[in-house]
Enzyme design. Structure first.
Site, PDB file in Angstrom:
ATOM      1  N   SER A  57     -86.898 -21.068 115.788  1.00 19.62           N
ATOM      2  CA  SER A  57     -87.425 -21.998 115.476  1.00 19.62           C
ATOM      3  C   SER A  57     -87.287 -23.486 116.428  1.00 19.62           C
ATOM      4  CB  SER A  57     -87.577 -23.143 114.293  1.00 19.62           C
ATOM      5  OG  SER A  57     -88.234 -22.263 113.461  1.00 19.62           O
TER       6      SER A  57
ATOM      7  N   GLY B  44     -82.293 -22.337 115.509  1.00 16.03           N
ATOM      8  CA  GLY B  44     -83.463 -21.834 115.514  1.00 16.03           C
ATOM      9  C   GLY B  44     -82.968 -20.175 115.164  1.00 16.03           C
TER      10      GLY B  44
ATOM     11  N   THR C 289     -84.309   0.055 103.354  1.00 13.62           N
ATOM     12  CA  THR C 289     -84.213   0.980 104.185  1.00 13.62           C
ATOM     13  C   THR C 289     -84.239   0.372 105.605  1.00 13.62           C
ATOM     14  OG1 THR C 289     -85.815   2.336 104.327  1.00 13.62           O
ATOM     15  CG2 THR C 289     -84.340   2.997 102.905  1.00 13.62           C
TER      16      THR C 289
ATOM     17  N   TYR D 295     -88.848 -27.017 104.263  1.00 17.03           N
ATOM     18  CA  TYR D 295     -89.617 -26.725 106.265  1.00 17.03           C
ATOM     19  C   TYR D 295     -90.772 -26.017 105.904  1.00 17.03           C
ATOM     20  CZ  TYR D 295     -88.090 -25.552 110.786  1.00 17.03           C
ATOM     21  OH  TYR D 295     -88.214 -24.801 111.594  1.00 17.03           O
ATOM     22  N   SER D 296     -91.698 -25.586 106.658  1.00 20.72           N
ATOM     23  CA  SER D 296     -93.231 -24.843 106.823  1.00 20.72           C
ATOM     24  C   SER D 296     -93.189 -24.733 107.734  1.00 20.72           C
ATOM     25  CB  SER D 296     -94.435 -25.710 106.170  1.00 20.72           C
ATOM     26  OG  SER D 296     -95.431 -24.876 106.217  1.00 20.72           O
ATOM     27  N   ASN D 297     -93.079 -23.413 108.292  1.00 23.05           N
ATOM     28  CA  ASN D 297     -93.221 -22.358 109.466  1.00 23.05           C
ATOM     29  C   ASN D 297     -95.100 -22.541 109.669  1.00 23.05           C
ATOM     30  OD1 ASN D 297     -90.976 -21.882 110.403  1.00 23.05           O
ATOM     31  ND2 ASN D 297     -90.989 -21.115 109.106  1.00 23.05           N
TER      32      ASN D 297
END
Length: 390
Positions: A103, A345, A170, A206-208
């Site tokens: 980030s 990040g 897995t 927080y929003s990507n």
């Protein structure tokens, strides 16, 4: 504070530091910061390398596979490493290694957006729909500033897709997702299929997703991919040759340390992945030298006019610890407070931070790769204390 004054100060007992960092990583991974740091020994040259090395040793003993750090105090720098570049064998950690910066990408994207504001091509408080009609159902109510500051209310798309190795059952299942190509607009559509988390501008989360939208905004305004704009406007002028925006490239340039995760009971090397899942929210690959140069240039006013740099650093009641693509964090150093600016990040295998005082006299850039069995990451607060609480 001058370098001489800082050096003299370190000949007294180091003040205890309580670090309050409101940095959010791409995958909500642990950030460098928290709790209280013990006093450290004085340094003869302004940087106590032995104390920094001890902090790095704590990190690699409690959850990091490898750590590299660059600490700056005035004109002096220390570049130190700890751990091993590989899980399978003991290999020195490269001092100039590449890593996925996650980030921290957001600060680069925010810088380009603010450059476009300076050129009169984007307005901070204009609705996103002005440049991207129809992309967001609520685009008429969400402004560019809200996207930059995480106050848009957009759902975070990374909570909706299996990108975290710990969430995959897995190794075979992880192989099915780690190399997938993702289109930014598809990820935006996934997030906007959900209702807003809150009314735009009324809260912080927080929003990507917001930074994927900003990548699309840069492309709409400049007529070129956001990555090209970052390269032309930031990387090339600053000579950041170790930094790249890889797109679909799954490998990391050499040299680099490897990151690991335990999936279904097996140790898996998670270094290789398709970073299009992060795009303008977190795909950056860099070095400690390049991130140090970038943060120094940004805060010294080389990339933005003063009024927009001030906007970038400005927080609000709704967003008390985050400006525009920039974390603003108070470090309690004894009876005084030192404010640092930067970003953290996180992306599978890698955790990073880049922080600086406002005058850029003291800076810290650190990157660690994750061990198969991450723990408490002890040593992080001591590292912050050495960098900023002398």
């Amino acid at each position: 504070m001058t370098t001489t004054t800082r050096t003299r100060a370190r000949h007294h007992d180091r003040r205890r530091a309580a670090a309050v960092l409101a940095c959010a990583a791409l995958l909500s991974a642990p950030a460098l910061g928290a709790a209280a740091a013990p006093p450290a020994a004085p340094a003869r040259d302004g940087i106590d390398r032995r104390a920094v090395q001890r902090a790095l040793g704590e990190l690699t003993a409690t959850g990091a596979q490898a750590v590299q750090v660059r600490v700056t105090d005035g004109r002096r720098q220390a570049v130190l490493t700890s751990g091993s570049a590989h899980h399978e064998r003991r290999t020195p950690v490269p001092r100039d290694g590449r890593f996925r910066a996650g980030s921290i990408t957001k600060t680069f994207v925010a810088t380009v957006v603010l450059q476009l504001v300076a050129e009169g091509r984007v307005e901070l408080d204009a609705p996103v729909s002005r440049h991207l009609p129809g992309l967001l159902p609520d685009g008429d109510r969400i402004t560019v500033r809200m996207l930059l500051q995480h106050t848009s209310g957009l759902a975070n798309y990374t909570a909706l897709i299996p990108v975290d190795p710990a969430a995959v059952p897995t190794p075979a299942a992880y192989e099915q997702v780690r190399y997938q190509h993702h289109e930014a607009r598809d990820l935006i559509a996934l997030a906007t299929a959900r209702p807003l988390d809150f009314e735009p501008g009324t809260a912080w989360s927080y929003s990507n997703t917001g930074y994927l939208v900003l990548g699309e905004l840069v492309e709409a305004v400049t007529g070129e991919p956001y990555a090209s704009a970052v390269e032309q406007r930031v990387l090339e002028p600053l000579g950041l040759r170790g930094t790249s925006l890889p797109g679909d490239r799954v490998s990391l340039p050499a040299p680099h340390a490897h990151g690991y995760a335990r999936i279904g009971g097996q140790v898996v090397n998670v270094t290789r992945l398709n970073p299009s899942v992060a795009s303008s929210a977190g795909e950056l690959v860099s070095t400690t030298a390049d991130l140090d140069r970038f943060l120094d240039a940004l805060l010294d006013g080389e990339l933005l006019p003063p009024e927009l740099l001030a906007e970038m650093k400005r927080t609000t009641e709704v967003s008390p610890a985050y400006g525009l693509g920039l974390t603003v964090a108070p470090l309690q150093c004894g009876t005084s407070v030192t404010t640092v600016y930067g970003h953290d990040g996180g992306i599978p295998g890698y955790l990073s931070t880049a922080l600086s005082t406002e005058d850029t006299g003291e800076r810290l850039v650190a990157s660690l790769t994750t061990a198969a069995d991450p723990g408490e990451f002890r040593g992080q607060v001591e590292l912050l204390a050495e960098a900023f609480c002398g």
